[in-house]
Design an enzyme around this catalytic site. Structure first.
Site, PDB file in Angstrom:
ATOM      1  N   SER A 319       8.379  49.537  43.509  1.00 32.78           N
ATOM      2  CA  SER A 319       8.131  49.681  42.074  1.00 32.78           C
ATOM      3  C   SER A 319       6.651  49.776  41.735  1.00 32.78           C
ATOM      4  O   SER A 319       6.059  50.826  41.921  1.00 32.78           O
ATOM      5  CB  SER A 319       8.848  48.582  41.288  1.00 32.78           C
ATOM      6  OG  SER A 319       8.494  47.302  41.688  1.00 32.78           O
ATOM      7  N   ASP A 330      -1.578  61.072  45.090  1.00 25.76           N
ATOM      8  CA  ASP A 330      -1.581  62.346  44.371  1.00 25.76           C
ATOM      9  C   ASP A 330      -2.982  62.787  43.989  1.00 25.76           C
ATOM     10  O   ASP A 330      -3.296  63.983  43.989  1.00 25.76           O
ATOM     11  CB  ASP A 330      -0.717  62.252  43.113  1.00 25.76           C
ATOM     12  CG  ASP A 330       0.773  62.343  43.416  1.00 25.76           C
ATOM     13  OD1 ASP A 330       1.128  62.437  44.608  1.00 25.76           O
ATOM     14  OD2 ASP A 330       1.583  62.312  42.468  1.00 25.76           O
ATOM     15  N   LYS A 344      11.966  52.434  44.558  1.00 26.21           N
ATOM     16  CA  LYS A 344      12.465  51.961  43.253  1.00 26.21           C
ATOM     17  C   LYS A 344      11.696  52.676  42.153  1.00 26.21           C
ATOM     18  O   LYS A 344      10.569  52.345  41.853  1.00 26.21           O
ATOM     19  CB  LYS A 344      12.297  50.455  43.117  1.00 26.21           C
ATOM     20  CG  LYS A 344      12.846  49.921  41.804  1.00 26.21           C
ATOM     21  CD  LYS A 344      12.719  48.415  41.743  1.00 26.21           C
ATOM     22  CE  LYS A 344      13.235  47.914  40.406  1.00 26.21           C
ATOM     23  NZ  LYS A 344      12.450  48.421  39.272  1.00 26.21           N
TER      24      LYS A 344
END
Length: 456
Positions: A319, A330, A344
């Site tokens: 999470s 990214d 998650k």
């Protein structure tokens, strides 16, 4: 704390990404509507709404069954527990992360996410049935009273500790702020037991620890409580102070077996290493659940802008950990090393029910800056490094993650994980294959095309 494979089931049960009030610190993140309306299209066609009369008929059925249980069950039932069990069943039927929290559990969750509790300020472990002090926390009742590392706690308020579990003993030491407790300890080299009368105070659980491996800083973030960002900020400040203002050769951010926590803290932590761009995007059924969180330039990210960054993840990184790892990956700010994360990709809101506790309800999915959903898929590291797992843990050191949980949320057309990812982390840094590889990578003793990451 290092999380060994034997605690995998407890880890899976703890995977929670809660949305609570933003912490009091100035928010470095900006929340604004999602710019691309097409991205907000529902991923599945909503079912045709049912006739309200049908819904009320179902509620009448519930009432009929409830009355029959009350009247005819072999033993008189607890009506409150019956209702709570029904509520729990309704919520858990939605997905593995929605659920009902009775008042005591809701209080525990608030304490867990705040990172603060009423206690003495002692980090403890258990050895042969005795509670041993690992370290007193600075500026707490225990530290001020003179309790020391390696002290053995043998009695609490006159009652023997031996025979209690570690959790039971810790529970006795915690309590309402301002209340007193009598602690008896045995100290090596001291003939008689030492007696301490302590008053419980607010204790902040340390979410961040750091160490230096040569010129490489290793920053371990154990959970995303309200102490996460301030802990990262303090660790970086202390690292520079320890080195007389000289930057370390590199920073390793260890997110392995970090089960997550608060969304806002994941944004703050990612922003500590980024000066601009999206960190995470959330998309929910309601407009207010869809937002984009952006990084902003600040003194902290400027200070470490040129310091290489490696992030360690594994099957227990979930999470909020995945939000941070995904954003840094990214943006090509960090190289990810380890094994695939838990997967998650949903956000739970904690909705207070007043004196009746709270409900935990999945209200949104989150996406990385490159529009990746990691739900039931996880984040794949740039460099996969496997640990050398001791024979006694082999076969028990892997979990499939979110995809292995019954009733998990699926995304149409998206692949899901089918194989396990290791959660094993050795307690000894020298035996930690992933950590040692990351250190050698930063020092130039290992080379890989993924390090340093290259902006496209």
């Amino acid at each position: 704390m290092r999380l060994l494979p034997l605690r995998v089931s407890a880890l899976a049960a703890a995977l929670l990404l809660s949305v609570g009030p933003l912490s009091a610190q100035p928010a470095p993140a900006q929340v604004e509507p999602m710019p691309d309306a097409e991205q907000l299209e529902p991923e599945t066609v909503a079912p045709t709404p049912r006739d309200p009369l049908e819904i009320y008929a179902d509620l009448n059925l519930f009432g009929e069954i409830f009355d029959r249980i009350r009247a005819e069950y072999v033993d008189p039932p607890d009506e409150q527990e019956l209702v709570r069990a029904a509520i729990q069943g309704m919520l858990t039927s939605l997905d593995p992360h929605s659920g009902y929290l009775p008042p005591a559990d809701a209080d525990d969750l608030r304490q867990d996410t705040s990172g603060e509790f009423g206690g003495l300020g002692i980090e403890v472990t258990m050895e042969e049935g005795i509670i041993k002090v690992v370290s007193p926390i600075d500026d707490t009742p225990a530290a001020k009273a003179g309790i020391m590392a390696n002290d053995l706690i043998v009695e609490l308020d006159g009652a023997q500790v031996q025979g209690l579990t570690l959790d039971e003993a810790v529970g006795k030491m915690r309590g309402p702020i301002g209340t007193d407790i009598h602690v008896t300890v045995v100290r090596e080299g001291v003939d008689k037991p030492l007696e301490f009368d302590l008053t419980r105070a607010i204790i902040a659980m340390r979410a961040v620890r750091y160490s230096m491996e040569g010129d490489v800083a290793v920053v371990r973030l154990s959970r995303f409580s309200e102490q996460a960002f301030v802990g990262i900020e303090k660790a970086i400040k202390d690292i520079f102070a320890e080195r007389d203002g000289v930057a370390p050769t590199g920073i390793i951010l260890d997110l392995r077996n970090n089960p997550g926590g608060l969304v806002d803290q994941s944004v703050y932590v990612a922003d500590a290493f980024l000066k601009q761009g999206a960190i995470v995007m959330t998309r929910g059924r309601l407009p207010e659940e869809s937002a984009r969180y952006d990084a902003q330039p600040d003194v902290l990210d400027a200070q470490i802008a040129d310091v290489p960054l490696v992030v360690l993840i594994n099957g227990g990184s979930a999470s909020a950990s995945e939000i941070v790892a995904g954003a840094l990956q990214d943006h090509k700010r960090a190289t990810l090393v380890g094994t695939r994360s838990f997967g998650k990709g949903s956000v739970q809101s904690i909705i207070s029910l007043g004196p009746d506790g709270a409900m935990r309800l999945t209200t949104a999915r989150y996406y990385t800056p490159n529009n990746r959903s990691i739900q039931a898929l996880g984040i794949t590291p740039d460099i996969e490094i496997l640990q050398v797992v001791p024979e006694e843990f082999q076969g028990r050191d892997e979990i499939i993650g979110e995809a292995g949980l019954a009733g998990h949320i699926t995304i149409e057309g998206q692949a899901e994980t089918t194989v396990g990812s290791s959660v094993y982390v050795p307690a000894d840094n020298a035996e930690d294959t992933q950590l040692q590889y990351a250190i050698r990578l930063i020092e130039g003793l290992e080379t890989n095309d993924a390090y340093p990451p290259k902006a496209e």
